[in-house]
Design a protein around this motif. Structure first.
Motif, mmCIF file in Angstrom:
data_model
loop_
_atom_site.group_PDB
_atom_site.id
_atom_site.type_symbol
_atom_site.label_atom_id
_atom_site.label_comp_id
_atom_site.label_asym_id
_atom_site.label_seq_id
_atom_site.Cartn_x
_atom_site.Cartn_y
_atom_site.Cartn_z
ATOM 1 N N ASP A 67 0.904 -1.105 -0.159
ATOM 2 C CA ASP A 67 -0.050 0.043 0.057
ATOM 3 C C ASP A 67 0.907 1.332 0.235
ATOM 4 O OD1 ASP A 67 0.948 -0.010 2.707
ATOM 5 O OD2 ASP A 67 -0.784 -0.160 3.607
ATOM 6 N N GLY A 68 2.296 1.219 0.173
ATOM 7 C CA GLY A 68 3.075 2.155 0.131
ATOM 8 C C GLY A 68 3.142 3.087 1.183
ATOM 9 N N GLU A 69 2.701 2.384 2.448
ATOM 10 C CA GLU A 69 2.338 3.488 3.565
ATOM 11 C C GLU A 69 3.933 3.999 4.152
ATOM 12 O OE1 GLU A 69 0.329 5.167 6.012
ATOM 13 O OE2 GLU A 69 -0.724 3.374 6.231
ATOM 14 N N LYS A 70 5.149 2.934 3.940
ATOM 15 C CA LYS A 70 6.307 3.631 4.124
ATOM 16 C C LYS A 70 6.689 4.678 3.281
ATOM 17 C CE LYS A 70 11.089 2.678 5.248
ATOM 18 N NZ LYS A 70 12.254 1.329 5.031
ATOM 19 N N THR A 71 6.645 4.530 2.109
ATOM 20 C CA THR A 71 6.970 5.430 1.373
ATOM 21 C C THR A 71 6.165 6.914 1.580
ATOM 22 O OG1 THR A 71 7.352 3.931 -0.476
ATOM 23 C CG2 THR A 71 7.312 6.281 -1.192
#
Length: 202
Positions: A67-71
């Protein structure tokens, strides 16, 4: 990628409530070892700034997810030290942190970055998705000194005026994209005015 401004405002209220009830004190030692990317994105600007190195260490330990949460978190966290204008840094950090969907966070971050670059260079305001045979966008990221020199009130006013006009003149999917941009800048304006102590007019 439809973003509701009402949902934005609801999220802002939820984030503020979370921060207000965290009972964080500036000199308090917090253990971030079990924090997820989503948890860190909800941390107040003041806490994130005061514990920058400890939180950055935890971010480096995190693995990115589909889901790209860290990015999204990395884009948000970079705003803490983006300039010497603490009001700008705070408003950018809180704007991105208020958008729950990671994809929407990254999209709005890119839009604002390109708009800032174009505004500084004196180019006409165009959305990031507008393309042309001419070089209508600046590709070089702004330095800290360049960001420091920008009149943020003028920037916000210019973006809202232009994109509101674009919104009124388009239809369909493109209209939705312009609506998202206008919503995002209204949210940014609210956070910036909160940071400088100025009134916000919806």
């Amino acid at each position: 990628m439809q973003i509701s401004f009402n949902n934005y405002i609801n999220t802002v209220s939820q984030v503020k409530k979370t921060n207000e009830t965290s009972n964080y004190q500036e000199n308090e030692k917090v253990d971030y070892s079990n924090y997820s990317a989503g948890d860190i994105r909800k941390i107040s600007y003041e806490e994130a700034k005061a514990n920058y190195e400890d939180i950055q260490k935890r971010i480096n330990e995190l693995e990115d997810t589909k889901d790209g949460e860290k990015t999204a978190l990395m884009f948000q966290y970079a705003k803490i030290n983006m300039s010497d204008n603490d009001n700008l840094n705070k408003a950018m950090y809180e704007t991105l942190g208020s958008i729950e969907n990671p994809a929407n966070t990254m999209w709005m971050q890119l839009e604002m970055q390109i708009n800032l670059q174009d505004f500084y260079a004196g180019k006409p305001t165009e959305a990031s998705f507008v393309v042309s045979n001419d070089d209508i966008h600046v590709s070089t990221e702004l330095s800290r000194a360049q960001l420091n020199s920008i009149d943020i009130d003028a920037f916000i006013s210019t973006m809202l005026d232009k994109f509101s006009q674009d919104l009124s003149e388009t239809t369909g999917t493109v209209k939705e994209q312009y609506q998202n941009i206008v919503n995002g800048y209204k949210l940014f304006q609210q956070h910036y005015n909160d940071a400088v102590g100025a009134p916000f007019y919806a």
